[in-house]
Each structure stands twice: as C-alpha cells, then as structure tokens.
Design a protein around this motif. Structure first.
Motif, PDB file in Angstrom:
ATOM      1  N   LYS A 126      54.703  62.935  23.303  1.00  0.00           N
ATOM      2  CA  LYS A 126      53.681  62.945  23.802  1.00  0.00           C
ATOM      3  C   LYS A 126      52.531  63.129  23.904  1.00  0.00           C
ATOM      4  O   LYS A 126      53.660  64.870  23.756  1.00  0.00           O
ATOM      5  CB  LYS A 126      54.268  61.843  25.327  1.00  0.00           C
ATOM      6  N   LYS A 127      51.762  63.310  24.082  1.00  0.00           N
ATOM      7  CA  LYS A 127      50.839  65.260  23.578  1.00  0.00           C
ATOM      8  C   LYS A 127      50.145  65.624  25.376  1.00  0.00           C
ATOM      9  O   LYS A 127      50.305  64.917  26.262  1.00  0.00           O
ATOM     10  CB  LYS A 127      48.446  64.154  22.811  1.00  0.00           C
ATOM     11  N   VAL A 128      51.090  66.545  25.331  1.00  0.00           N
ATOM     12  CA  VAL A 128      51.354  66.935  26.800  1.00  0.00           C
ATOM     13  C   VAL A 128      50.758  68.561  27.321  1.00  0.00           C
ATOM     14  O   VAL A 128      50.515  69.060  25.937  1.00  0.00           O
ATOM     15  CB  VAL A 128      53.024  67.056  27.115  1.00  0.00           C
ATOM     16  N   GLU A 129      49.901  69.044  28.413  1.00  0.00           N
ATOM     17  CA  GLU A 129      49.749  69.904  28.804  1.00  0.00           C
ATOM     18  C   GLU A 129      49.964  70.064  29.781  1.00  0.00           C
ATOM     19  O   GLU A 129      49.645  69.330  30.928  1.00  0.00           O
ATOM     20  CB  GLU A 129      47.634  69.703  28.873  1.00  0.00           C
ATOM     21  N   GLU A 130      50.189  71.669  29.627  1.00  0.00           N
ATOM     22  CA  GLU A 130      51.131  72.180  30.512  1.00  0.00           C
ATOM     23  C   GLU A 130      50.773  73.943  30.969  1.00  0.00           C
ATOM     24  O   GLU A 130      50.821  74.028  30.236  1.00  0.00           O
ATOM     25  CB  GLU A 130      52.246  72.171  30.978  1.00  0.00           C
ATOM     26  N   GLU A 131      50.716  73.851  32.269  1.00  0.00           N
ATOM     27  CA  GLU A 131      50.955  75.808  32.283  1.00  0.00           C
ATOM     28  C   GLU A 131      51.954  76.156  32.347  1.00  0.00           C
ATOM     29  O   GLU A 131      52.838  76.145  33.837  1.00  0.00           O
ATOM     30  CB  GLU A 131      49.704  75.581  33.783  1.00  0.00           C
ATOM     31  N   ASN A 132      52.852  76.825  31.475  1.00  0.00           N
ATOM     32  CA  ASN A 132      54.241  77.346  31.962  1.00  0.00           C
ATOM     33  C   ASN A 132      54.171  78.299  31.667  1.00  0.00           C
ATOM     34  O   ASN A 132      53.449  79.544  31.447  1.00  0.00           O
ATOM     35  CB  ASN A 132      55.296  76.311  31.289  1.00  0.00           C
ATOM     36  N   TYR A 133      55.401  78.991  32.132  1.00  0.00           N
ATOM     37  CA  TYR A 133      55.850  79.876  31.794  1.00  0.00           C
ATOM     38  C   TYR A 133      56.738  80.231  30.458  1.00  0.00           C
ATOM     39  O   TYR A 133      57.242  78.756  30.479  1.00  0.00           O
ATOM     40  CB  TYR A 133      57.251  81.081  32.383  1.00  0.00           C
ATOM     41  N   PHE A 134      56.835  81.250  29.147  1.00  0.00           N
ATOM     42  CA  PHE A 134      56.383  81.087  28.329  1.00  0.00           C
ATOM     43  C   PHE A 134      57.717  82.748  27.487  1.00  0.00           C
ATOM     44  O   PHE A 134      58.013  83.794  28.248  1.00  0.00           O
ATOM     45  CB  PHE A 134      56.222  81.148  27.370  1.00  0.00           C
ATOM     46  N   PHE A 135      59.313  82.649  26.918  1.00  0.00           N
ATOM     47  CA  PHE A 135      60.258  83.403  26.482  1.00  0.00           C
ATOM     48  C   PHE A 135      59.286  83.796  25.168  1.00  0.00           C
ATOM     49  O   PHE A 135      59.323  82.896  24.600  1.00  0.00           O
ATOM     50  CB  PHE A 135      61.283  82.979  26.622  1.00  0.00           C
ATOM     51  N   ARG A 136      59.624  85.029  24.949  1.00  0.00           N
ATOM     52  CA  ARG A 136      58.663  85.478  23.509  1.00  0.00           C
ATOM     53  C   ARG A 136      60.039  86.042  23.039  1.00  0.00           C
ATOM     54  O   ARG A 136      59.870  86.945  22.349  1.00  0.00           O
ATOM     55  CB  ARG A 136      58.022  87.177  24.681  1.00  0.00           C
ATOM     56  N   LEU A 137      60.078  84.668  22.321  1.00  0.00           N
ATOM     57  CA  LEU A 137      61.458  84.938  21.146  1.00  0.00           C
ATOM     58  C   LEU A 137      60.580  84.963  19.365  1.00  0.00           C
ATOM     59  O   LEU A 137      61.012  85.523  19.278  1.00  0.00           O
ATOM     60  CB  LEU A 137      61.043  82.952  21.229  1.00  0.00           C
ATOM     61  N   SER A 138      58.948  84.888  20.110  1.00  0.00           N
ATOM     62  CA  SER A 138      58.632  85.557  18.536  1.00  0.00           C
ATOM     63  C   SER A 138      59.117  87.373  18.619  1.00  0.00           C
ATOM     64  O   SER A 138      59.248  87.680  17.090  1.00  0.00           O
ATOM     65  CB  SER A 138      57.041  85.408  18.144  1.00  0.00           C
ATOM     66  N   LYS A 139      59.265  87.631  19.644  1.00  0.00           N
ATOM     67  CA  LYS A 139      59.111  89.301  19.544  1.00  0.00           C
ATOM     68  C   LYS A 139      60.481  89.691  18.811  1.00  0.00           C
ATOM     69  O   LYS A 139      60.836  90.573  17.485  1.00  0.00           O
ATOM     70  CB  LYS A 139      58.801  90.025  21.191  1.00  0.00           C
ATOM     71  N   PHE A 140      61.442  88.465  18.919  1.00  0.00           N
ATOM     72  CA  PHE A 140      62.798  88.991  18.496  1.00  0.00           C
ATOM     73  C   PHE A 140      63.394  88.453  16.756  1.00  0.00           C
ATOM     74  O   PHE A 140      64.453  88.581  16.681  1.00  0.00           O
ATOM     75  CB  PHE A 140      63.699  88.716  19.313  1.00  0.00           C
ATOM     76  N   GLU A 141      62.011  88.045  15.932  1.00  0.00           N
ATOM     77  CA  GLU A 141      62.277  87.574  14.986  1.00  0.00           C
ATOM     78  C   GLU A 141      63.154  88.042  14.180  1.00  0.00           C
ATOM     79  O   GLU A 141      64.111  87.922  12.935  1.00  0.00           O
ATOM     80  CB  GLU A 141      60.873  86.535  14.207  1.00  0.00           C
ATOM     81  N   ASN A 142      62.653  89.685  13.756  1.00  0.00           N
ATOM     82  CA  ASN A 142      63.170  90.474  12.794  1.00  0.00           C
ATOM     83  C   ASN A 142      63.903  90.908  13.158  1.00  0.00           C
ATOM     84  O   ASN A 142      65.356  90.698  11.973  1.00  0.00           O
ATOM     85  CB  ASN A 142      62.209  91.402  12.205  1.00  0.00           C
ATOM     86  N   GLN A 143      65.298  91.454  14.677  1.00  0.00           N
ATOM     87  CA  GLN A 143      66.104  91.175  14.991  1.00  0.00           C
ATOM     88  C   GLN A 143      66.614  90.271  14.904  1.00  0.00           C
ATOM     89  O   GLN A 143      68.453  90.786  14.215  1.00  0.00           O
ATOM     90  CB  GLN A 143      65.869  91.760  16.384  1.00  0.00           C
ATOM     91  N   LEU A 144      66.649  89.209  14.810  1.00  0.00           N
ATOM     92  CA  LEU A 144      67.894  87.290  14.449  1.00  0.00           C
ATOM     93  C   LEU A 144      67.619  87.741  13.110  1.00  0.00           C
ATOM     94  O   LEU A 144      68.853  88.011  12.609  1.00  0.00           O
ATOM     95  CB  LEU A 144      66.955  86.458  14.560  1.00  0.00           C
ATOM     96  N   LYS A 145      66.627  88.226  12.218  1.00  0.00           N
ATOM     97  CA  LYS A 145      66.615  87.968  11.002  1.00  0.00           C
ATOM     98  C   LYS A 145      67.824  89.532  10.338  1.00  0.00           C
ATOM     99  O   LYS A 145      68.853  89.005   9.417  1.00  0.00           O
ATOM    100  CB  LYS A 145      65.412  88.560   9.844  1.00  0.00           C
ATOM    101  N   ASP A 146      68.180  89.850  10.602  1.00  0.00           N
ATOM    102  CA  ASP A 146      68.644  91.007  10.652  1.00  0.00           C
ATOM    103  C   ASP A 146      70.081  90.939  11.309  1.00  0.00           C
ATOM    104  O   ASP A 146      71.330  91.684  10.445  1.00  0.00           O
ATOM    105  CB  ASP A 146      68.136  92.248  11.196  1.00  0.00           C
ATOM    106  N   TYR A 147      70.706  90.287  12.409  1.00  0.00           N
ATOM    107  CA  TYR A 147      71.466  90.458  12.653  1.00  0.00           C
ATOM    108  C   TYR A 147      72.317  89.123  12.030  1.00  0.00           C
ATOM    109  O   TYR A 147      73.539  88.925  11.474  1.00  0.00           O
ATOM    110  CB  TYR A 147      71.227  89.539  14.151  1.00  0.00           C
ATOM    111  N   PHE A 148      71.199  88.403  11.531  1.00  0.00           N
ATOM    112  CA  PHE A 148      72.308  87.143  10.260  1.00  0.00           C
ATOM    113  C   PHE A 148      72.503  88.302   9.299  1.00  0.00           C
ATOM    114  O   PHE A 148      74.030  87.661   9.033  1.00  0.00           O
ATOM    115  CB  PHE A 148      71.264  85.823  10.757  1.00  0.00           C
TER     116      PHE A 148
END
Ligand SMILES: [Zn+2]
Length: 518
Positions: A126-148
C-alpha cells in the motif's frame, strides 16, 4: 541446547527468550476475538511459556515487550538517540506491507498480478503517507562497513554475512521508529501521540533482560548488566537478520553501548517440504508433535536431523524414522542390552574394569577419544560453531562404536564361558572389563546427550546410579534466574574413567519405537 551445554561447563548463563507483543496487527487480532489487547497477549505469552516448559527449555527470563521495565529502557534509549540528533521527524511516503509492518522500496518489492507486492507475504503493497520519527541509520553506513570487515565473526553463518554486507553496500536508508493511529505500544517520551515502532522496541529487549540501568527501570542493576553484556550471541531467525546485524549495531552505537559479540541466524523448519503457513493450513505445532511422539523425540529430531544454519524439514515419517534409528535402535538398545546383562550378573554392584579385553579389540577409552576428542573437545567445538547437528552425529557415532564393541567382544558368549567350572581368572577379568567399559561408555553417552534430550539423559544415568541425589559430585545444582533450580551433569565428568564404579538399578526400556498415528 546451547544454554544447557554452557551450564554443564559451569559458565554463568543468562538465556533470554520471550514475546514481541506491540504492533497494530496484534491490536487487530485481539479486537477480532473481542479481547483487550493486553489480555490477548497474556494468553499468548502463557501458551508459549507452557509449550517452552514442556519442551524443557531452560530460559532465565521470558521477557514480554509489554513488561513495565522494558518500557522504561526503551523510552530512555529513544530519548537518548533523540537528544543526540539520531532520531528526527519527517513526512514520508512509501510502499507498506501491513503484515510485515515494514516499508519497502520498489526495488525490494516483487511484481505480482495486482502490482508491487511484499517479497515475504506476496500481498499488494500500500502507498502510505505518514509523519513519523526516523532513526538516522545512514549516518552509520561506513562504520558498519568497517565493522563487517574488521569483525567478520560478528555475524554467522558466512552466507548470511555476505547477504548483509551486500545489503549495506547498496546504501542504507533511515528507518522509521514511530507510528500514530493506534495505542498498543510504548509512547514516545518526547511526543506521546506516537508509539515506538517495532525495532526500537523489540531489539531493546536484550538490554532490558539483563537489567540495563536506565532511570526509572525497577529492575536496573548496573553490576548484573556488566556481567552479562555484551552478550555472547543473539540467536535469531534468518528473516530478521538485517534488523539484528544492521539496525541494532547502529542503535547501540548511537547510545554508546557495546555490541553483542555475535549474531547467529538460523534457518526455518518447513513442513513436508513446504513453507509452514497458517492460512494454507500447512502447519504443525510443537505441542502436537510432543503429544504424538514426546519431548525427547521432538528435541532430538529438530536438533539432530536439521542443519541449524540452513532450512530444515519436519514430517511425521522423518521423525519416526530418525528417532527409531538413533534413539530406539542405536542408543536405547545399547543401554538396555548392557544394563540388563550387567544387572543380571552383578546385581547392584559393579563389574571392575581391569583393562583385559579379548585380543585385538580397541578399548572404549580410545573410541571415546575418536568420537569426542581428548577432553570431549569436539563436542565443545560443535557448540562453539553452532553445529548442533554435528554434535548429535558425534553422539550417535559414539553410540554406534559401543554397539560395535559389543558385537566384537560378544559379552553374552563371555558370560557363558565364566559360568563353566574351567573358567579362569583371565576369563572373568575379560568379562568384567568388557561390561565395565561399556557401562562407562554409556555414562559418557548419557552426559553427552543431556543438552539435547535432558530427561532421557537423566533416565540413562539413573540406571547406572549416576543421579543428582546419589552422586552429587557428578552434578551441579544451578539456579536459573527465573528462580527454578535444575541439576546439571558436569562437562568435566565427560571423560573415560577406567576405575569408575556403578550402582546399577533394574533396566528400564527408554525409547519406545514410534509409529505414525492416523
Ligand atoms: Zn510482508
């Protein structure tokens, strides 16, 4: 099985399991049967606990995400992430699966007859439009790559890690952590119109369970938390690997909390070769299997016949074949034949091992070493690598080698020899050594079986007089954090003791042959 094995090693164990209760779907399901949502969940949690108890699962805490201490810990952590700027509000439009309660990108969806569908549920998105709170996962992308890269052992098995690494390499999107429009959830502390949505609630259970010292947490215990966190392993279904291996590390980093040491993703059990599905009626419950075949059969079959990392299968035919072959024919027959013969000739007292066997026969100490390794190291290695099926193969291999030893030494013929008047001291020594070694082999077999089929293991050991009551040096009493006390045979006693004495009791058949019930 793993928790039981670690307890045998004498390690401090905290084994947490439970129910993830908050979601709109749960609210809807409760309404459908005209129950208050909490009452509906109480009933569900009770059912699952009863099943787990019947399955002899030794959890320390059965956590429910509706527990009051959990609410405090979740609110504290999301508030912390909000203060750090890692949780923010935004308007969002996306493709939503109501069953998963997850947004999908077009790329992740599959094309079905009615347009784009959920890759898991094959229902229209379903196409859904909402105003929600988001967690900034994108900020941790490089840290995750390094971690793996630097800590590949963090996620197992390998092929799951490869999937996750390629998912991270495609770029990470922020994920929503709140919902409006229903009440069955933990209110956001900084915007109580919203409830915390799935992952910022469910994943945090691991911290709540070990008494994370959040302000207002009635179970907070900093020392306890330090003892059990970071935990050794999260054991999770393959379908939720991404949340445990990508979302969760980022959430912990945001809060400045150490990551769990490892995550292990297990496969799913199919039924008769097809995915289990309530809607299609293709389903079997553990309770049904236990009613038909018993707890030992269920545990033995699920653990020994299915690779833990891949998908497995259940069918009535398979469980009957596997349990009859391993438990009735291999292990049960062996124990019954040996104990019957030993009891007949020696009563309660024990034959003595004088290490006199017929010529050319490999003794049981070296058979033990072949199957289990010195100090049973191969069993420990199997648990360390989550090769639970491999552990069971070693046990059946050892049992098989004891059966072979019987065929080679023929104690029933030896028994006839020692009853003749011309029998020599050597004849008697050979007979006693043969039976004593077999009994010692069976004692080890019984201990090795304990993590897999505990009540059967205890029934085997009891026939040899090895019980928690009579020979306390063989067992430890372990108090689970749930308050329950269990007696645990010691891993250190899993070794071939040439001078071991037994106090036999009359033999009792252990594993009745299973039959398919109509
Ligand atoms: Zn779905």
């Amino acid at each position: 099985m793993v928790a039981r094995f670690r307890r045998m090693e004498g390690r401090p164990v905290f084994f947490c399991t439970g129910t993830d209760e908050h979601s709109q779907n749960v609210e809807k399901a409760a309404a459908k049967v005209e129950l208050a949502t909490k009452a509906f969940c109480d009933r569900m949690a009770e059912d699952i606990r009863n099943t787990f108890d019947k399955m002899e699962i030794t959890y320390d805490r059965f956590i429910r995400t509706s527990d009051p201490d959990h609410e405090k810990v979740c609110q504290f952590l999301i508030e912390k992430a909000f203060q750090a700027g890692d949780v923010y509000k935004k308007k969002y439009e996306g493709l939503y699966c109501e069953s998963c309660e997850t947004f999908y990108t077009e790329k992740e969806s599959v094309t079905g007859s009615k347009g784009l569908e959920c890759p898991t549920h094959k229902v229209p998105l379903k196409k859904v439009e909402e105003e929600n709170y988001f967690f900034r996962l994108s900020k941790f992308e490089n840290q995750l790559k390094d971690y793996f890269l630097s800590k590949p052992e963090f996620l197992n098995p390998d092929f799951r890690r490869n999937e996750i690494v390629s998912f991270v390499n495609q770029g990470l999107r922020d994920f929503s952590v709140s919902r409006t429009g229903f009440k069955w959830g933990i209110p956001l502390p900084f915007d109580p119109e919203h409830v915390i949505y799935v992952w910022y609630d469910a994943l945090i259970n691991y911290l709540t369970a070990v008494k994370f010292p959040a302000p207002g947490n009635p179970n907070a215990d900093a020392e306890f938390f330090k003892k059990f966190w970071p935990c050794d392993v999260h054991v999770v279904g393959k379908d939720i690997t991404r949340f445990h291996a990508v979302y969760w590390p980022a959430m912990l980093w945001s809060a400045g909390i150490e990551l769990p040491k490892t995550v292990f993703a297990h496969g799913h059990l199919m039924l008769n070769g097809e995915k289990m599905s309530k809607t299609r009626g293709n389903i079997v419950t553990p309770d049904e299997v236990m009613t038909d075949f018993g707890t030992n059969a269920l545990r033995w079959y699920v653990i020994s016949a299915n690779s833990f990392s891949g998908d497995g299968n259940y069918s009535d035919q398979d469980i009957v074949l596997k349990c009859n072959a391993d438990l009735s024919n291999n292990i049960g027959n062996l124990v019954n034949r040996v104990v019957t013969m030993a009891y007949k000739h020696f009563g309660e007292s024990s034959p003595h091992n004088q290490n006199k066997l017929p010529d050319g026969i490999q003794n049981i100490a070296s058979r033990f070493e072949q199957s289990f390794g010195a100090g049973a190291v191969k069993l420990r290695e199997a648990i360390d690598s989550m090769d639970l099926m491999g552990y069971c193969s070693r046990v059946t291999e050892f049992s098989g080698s004891l059966n072979k030893f019987m065929d080679e030494t023929k104690p029933w013929s030896q028994a006839k020899v020692v009853q003749k008047p011309e029998a020599t001291d050597l004849d008697r020594a050979v007979f006693q050594s043969t039976l004593a070694q077999l009994l010692e082999g069976i004692r080890n077999l019984g201990i090795a079986l304990w993590p897999v089929i505990p009540s059967a293991s205890e029934a085997i050991l009891a026939q040899l007089g090895v019980t928690a009551l009579a020979v306390s040096a063989d067992f430890d009493a372990v108090k689970l954090h749930s308050g329950k006390v269990i007696t645990v045979p010691l891993f250190s006693k899993l070794s071939f003791d040439a001078a071991r004495e037994f106090k036999l009791s009359p033999p009792k058949p252990l594993f009745p042959r299973l039959e398919i019930k109509e």
